[in-house]
Design a protein around this motif. Structure first.
Motif, PDB file in Angstrom:
ATOM      1  N   GLY A  38      39.004  26.053 -28.546  1.00 31.15           N
ATOM      2  CA  GLY A  38      40.104  25.113 -28.572  1.00 31.15           C
ATOM      3  C   GLY A  38      41.437  25.803 -28.827  1.00 31.15           C
ATOM      4  N   PRO A  39      42.545  25.206 -28.405  1.00 30.89           N
ATOM      5  CA  PRO A  39      43.864  25.832 -28.559  1.00 30.89           C
ATOM      6  C   PRO A  39      44.254  26.075 -30.010  1.00 30.89           C
ATOM      7  CG  PRO A  39      44.068  23.540 -27.856  1.00 30.89           C
ATOM      8  CD  PRO A  39      42.631  23.904 -27.738  1.00 30.89           C
ATOM      9  N   ASP A  40      43.712  25.293 -30.946  1.00 31.18           N
ATOM     10  CA  ASP A  40      44.033  25.464 -32.362  1.00 31.18           C
ATOM     11  C   ASP A  40      42.913  26.164 -33.133  1.00 31.18           C
ATOM     12  OD1 ASP A  40      46.467  24.075 -32.000  1.00 31.18           O
ATOM     13  OD2 ASP A  40      45.398  22.160 -32.171  1.00 31.18           O
ATOM     14  N   GLN A  41      41.901  26.610 -32.403  1.00 35.19           N
ATOM     15  CA  GLN A  41      40.751  27.241 -33.061  1.00 35.19           C
ATOM     16  C   GLN A  41      41.036  28.698 -33.383  1.00 35.19           C
ATOM     17  OE1 GLN A  41      37.132  26.667 -30.861  1.00 35.19           O
ATOM     18  NE2 GLN A  41      35.971  28.159 -32.061  1.00 35.19           N
ATOM     19  N   ASP A  42      40.501  29.164 -34.501  1.00 36.53           N
ATOM     20  CA  ASP A  42      40.628  30.561 -34.892  1.00 36.53           C
ATOM     21  C   ASP A  42      39.802  31.430 -33.942  1.00 36.53           C
ATOM     22  OD1 ASP A  42      40.741  33.032 -36.086  1.00 36.53           O
ATOM     23  OD2 ASP A  42      39.743  32.434 -37.952  1.00 36.53           O
ATOM     24  N   PHE A  79      38.975  34.340 -34.206  1.00 37.32           N
ATOM     25  CA  PHE A  79      38.110  35.275 -34.918  1.00 37.32           C
ATOM     26  C   PHE A  79      36.922  34.565 -35.562  1.00 37.32           C
ATOM     27  CE2 PHE A  79      42.369  37.235 -34.998  1.00 37.32           C
ATOM     28  CZ  PHE A  79      42.073  38.389 -34.275  1.00 37.32           C
ATOM     29  N   SER A  80      36.783  33.276 -35.262  1.00 38.92           N
ATOM     30  CA  SER A  80      35.673  32.504 -35.813  1.00 38.92           C
ATOM     31  C   SER A  80      34.959  31.749 -34.686  1.00 38.92           C
ATOM     32  CB  SER A  80      36.179  31.516 -36.874  1.00 38.92           C
ATOM     33  OG  SER A  80      36.821  32.194 -37.923  1.00 38.92           O
ATOM     34  N   VAL A  81      34.682  32.448 -33.600  1.00 32.19           N
ATOM     35  CA  VAL A  81      34.042  31.816 -32.447  1.00 32.19           C
ATOM     36  C   VAL A  81      32.558  31.600 -32.722  1.00 32.19           C
ATOM     37  CG1 VAL A  81      35.711  32.777 -30.825  1.00 32.19           C
ATOM     38  CG2 VAL A  81      33.610  34.037 -31.333  1.00 32.19           C
ATOM     39  N   ASN A  82      31.974  30.676 -31.986  1.00 29.24           N
ATOM     40  CA  ASN A  82      30.554  30.361 -32.101  1.00 29.24           C
ATOM     41  C   ASN A  82      29.765  31.382 -31.285  1.00 29.24           C
ATOM     42  OD1 ASN A  82      27.947  29.267 -31.840  1.00 29.24           O
ATOM     43  ND2 ASN A  82      28.719  27.165 -32.002  1.00 29.24           N
ATOM     44  N   ILE A  83      29.277  32.414 -31.949  1.00 30.32           N
ATOM     45  CA  ILE A  83      28.596  33.509 -31.256  1.00 30.32           C
ATOM     46  C   ILE A  83      27.327  33.034 -30.559  1.00 30.32           C
ATOM     47  CG2 ILE A  83      27.453  35.743 -31.548  1.00 30.32           C
ATOM     48  CD1 ILE A  83      30.492  35.838 -31.809  1.00 30.32           C
ATOM     49  N   GLU A  84      26.592  32.157 -31.211  1.00 31.42           N
ATOM     50  CA  GLU A  84      25.352  31.676 -30.592  1.00 31.42           C
ATOM     51  C   GLU A  84      25.640  30.905 -29.310  1.00 31.42           C
ATOM     52  OE1 GLU A  84      22.247  32.501 -31.343  1.00 31.42           O
ATOM     53  OE2 GLU A  84      23.230  33.858 -32.764  1.00 31.42           O
ATOM     54  N   ALA A  85      26.724  30.136 -29.307  1.00 34.11           N
ATOM     55  CA  ALA A  85      27.093  29.396 -28.092  1.00 34.11           C
ATOM     56  C   ALA A  85      27.517  30.367 -26.998  1.00 34.11           C
ATOM     57  CB  ALA A  85      28.211  28.415 -28.401  1.00 34.11           C
ATOM     58  N   LEU A  86      28.249  31.415 -27.370  1.00 35.41           N
ATOM     59  CA  LEU A  86      28.646  32.426 -26.391  1.00 35.41           C
ATOM     60  C   LEU A  86      27.413  33.082 -25.774  1.00 35.41           C
ATOM     61  CD1 LEU A  86      31.667  34.272 -28.082  1.00 35.41           C
ATOM     62  CD2 LEU A  86      31.714  32.397 -26.437  1.00 35.41           C
ATOM     63  N   LYS A  87      26.427  33.383 -26.600  1.00 38.45           N
ATOM     64  CA  LYS A  87      25.188  33.985 -26.094  1.00 38.45           C
ATOM     65  C   LYS A  87      24.476  33.047 -25.129  1.00 38.45           C
ATOM     66  CE  LYS A  87      24.152  36.973 -30.083  1.00 38.45           C
ATOM     67  NZ  LYS A  87      23.214  37.208 -31.212  1.00 38.45           N
ATOM     68  N   GLN A  88      24.498  31.758 -25.468  1.00 34.25           N
ATOM     69  CA  GLN A  88      23.841  30.772 -24.610  1.00 34.25           C
ATOM     70  C   GLN A  88      24.486  30.729 -23.223  1.00 34.25           C
ATOM     71  OE1 GLN A  88      23.689  26.871 -26.381  1.00 34.25           O
ATOM     72  NE2 GLN A  88      22.785  25.922 -24.572  1.00 34.25           N
ATOM     73  N   VAL A  89      25.819  30.746 -23.188  1.00 30.74           N
ATOM     74  CA  VAL A  89      26.535  30.742 -21.908  1.00 30.74           C
ATOM     75  C   VAL A  89      26.268  32.034 -21.148  1.00 30.74           C
ATOM     76  CG1 VAL A  89      28.798  30.654 -20.808  1.00 30.74           C
ATOM     77  CG2 VAL A  89      28.335  29.225 -22.781  1.00 30.74           C
ATOM     78  N   ILE A 138      41.544  33.367 -18.192  1.00 28.24           N
ATOM     79  CA  ILE A 138      41.701  31.919 -18.231  1.00 28.24           C
ATOM     80  C   ILE A 138      41.377  31.469 -19.655  1.00 28.24           C
ATOM     81  CG2 ILE A 138      40.806  29.721 -17.380  1.00 28.24           C
ATOM     82  CD1 ILE A 138      40.419  31.004 -14.669  1.00 28.24           C
ATOM     83  N   THR A 139      42.311  30.814 -20.280  1.00 29.38           N
ATOM     84  CA  THR A 139      42.167  30.465 -21.693  1.00 29.38           C
ATOM     85  C   THR A 139      40.957  29.570 -21.946  1.00 29.38           C
ATOM     86  OG1 THR A 139      43.610  28.538 -21.445  1.00 29.38           O
ATOM     87  CG2 THR A 139      44.657  30.632 -22.062  1.00 29.38           C
ATOM     88  N   ARG A 140      40.464  29.647 -23.180  1.00 34.30           N
ATOM     89  CA  ARG A 140      39.451  28.760 -23.747  1.00 34.30           C
ATOM     90  C   ARG A 140      38.009  29.104 -23.351  1.00 34.30           C
ATOM     91  NH1 ARG A 140      41.558  22.581 -23.617  1.00 34.30           N
ATOM     92  NH2 ARG A 140      39.819  22.425 -25.083  1.00 34.30           N
ATOM     93  N   VAL A 141      37.761  29.550 -22.114  1.00 38.32           N
ATOM     94  CA  VAL A 141      36.380  29.724 -21.648  1.00 38.32           C
ATOM     95  C   VAL A 141      35.928  31.187 -21.807  1.00 38.32           C
ATOM     96  CG1 VAL A 141      36.304  27.736 -20.129  1.00 38.32           C
ATOM     97  CG2 VAL A 141      37.277  29.863 -19.275  1.00 38.32           C
ATOM     98  N   LEU A 142      35.846  31.655 -23.050  1.00 41.59           N
ATOM     99  CA  LEU A 142      35.554  33.064 -23.313  1.00 41.59           C
ATOM    100  C   LEU A 142      34.166  33.475 -22.838  1.00 41.59           C
ATOM    101  CD1 LEU A 142      36.151  35.813 -24.575  1.00 41.59           C
ATOM    102  CD2 LEU A 142      35.386  34.876 -26.786  1.00 41.59           C
ATOM    103  N   GLY A 143      33.118  32.782 -23.290  1.00 46.62           N
ATOM    104  CA  GLY A 143      31.761  33.161 -22.915  1.00 46.62           C
ATOM    105  C   GLY A 143      31.539  33.102 -21.418  1.00 46.62           C
TER     106      GLY A 143
END
Length: 267
Positions: free
Chosen positions: A101-105, A107-117, A155-160
């Motif tokens: 999200g635009p206001d999300q830190d 440095f505190s991303v959801n690593i498990e969600a990134l792995k899932q993607v 492209i912002t927001r969609v890191l994984g």
């Protein structure tokens, strides 16, 4: 040159929006389409739709991240048709929890969600390739992966999703070279990089419930010279070209179908 009549073509992610367009295009061109996906209800509906228009289709329920599902599907395809001529790795997508999200830190991303993607998009392409691809060695074949604009630029927001699709581009080029070194021109691998198409995963990011554009959707339209989103059917020309002998000297390419998004500087 563009003939794919009677070719046995496997489509993963065949129950998705883009997969549905691919199925229709291949069936209309005379290909025998094997639909793989997790949604059995949608998969069977699409199989019947093809058959009702005089085409040939077979739905097999399978999860691209489960090797045993893919091995079982492969055995069924070979028992029915005796060969596999092409593979379209259309399974993929994003996960809501992996969107930053635009206001999300950051440095505190959801690593498990990134792995899932990452698993869904990259390994959901690599696993089907390893299982179905080996059966193309003798008769030849072509493999098509699905990339994204997110692999072309930031492209912002969609890191994984961005990281996974960038890996798809690298895998496409790497595998194309390795296949050629080992099998000559028998097996080709390329990718299609769609621009912005409204799908189940991104609809809430790009459009409002009343059919308008979100702020993000407006930004996409401004950055797309065509000033609109793509229609799924607009990928079909590149698809049929890459499946056919018209592209038999093409391998390792990522074909952008994006209304000019990837080449526009914004100025």
């Amino acid at each position: 040159m563009f003939n794919i009549k009677d070719k046995v073509i496997v489509i993963t992610g065949g129950t998705g929006i883009l997969g549905g367009a691919f199925i229709k295009a291949i069936a209309e061109a005379g290909g025998k389409v094997i639909i793989l996906g997790r949604n059995a209800e949608v998969g069977r509906e699409r199989e019947q739709e093809v058959k009702q228009t005089g085409g040939e289709a077979l739905f097999i329920a399978a999860d691209v991240l489960q090797p045993e599902d893919l091995e079982r599907a492969c055995e069924q395809i070979l028992a029915t048709y005796g060969r596999i001529d092409a593979l379209v790795n259309a399974a993929g997508g994003n996960v809501a929890e992996a969107v930053i999200g635009p206001d999300q830190d950051v440095f505190s991303v959801n690593i498990e969600a990134l792995k899932q993607v990452f698993d869904l998009n990259l390994y959901g392409t690599v696993l089907p390739t390893t299982i179905f691809g080996r059966h193309m060695v003798n008769n030849g074949g072509t493999i098509i992966n699905i990339s994204s604009m997110a692999a072309q630029t930031a492209i912002t927001r969609v890191l994984g999703y961005s990281m996974a699709k960038a890996a798809i581009d690298n895998y496409t080029r790497w595998m194309a070279v390795e296949l050629a070194n080992r099998y000559g021109d028998k097996i080709r691998m390329n990718a299609i990089a769609p621009g912005f198409f409204v799908t189940k995963q991104n609809r809430h990011l790009l459009t409002t419930p009343n059919g308008g554009y979100t702020t993000r959707g407006e930004a996409v339209i401004r950055s797309t010279p065509y000033k609109r989103f793509g229609e799924p059917e607009e990928l079909n020309g590149a698809l049929i070209w890459l499946l056919s002998d018209a592209s038999k000297f093409v391998s390792g390419e990522v074909i952008c179908v994006d209304g000019g998004f990837s080449v526009f500087s914004g100025v």
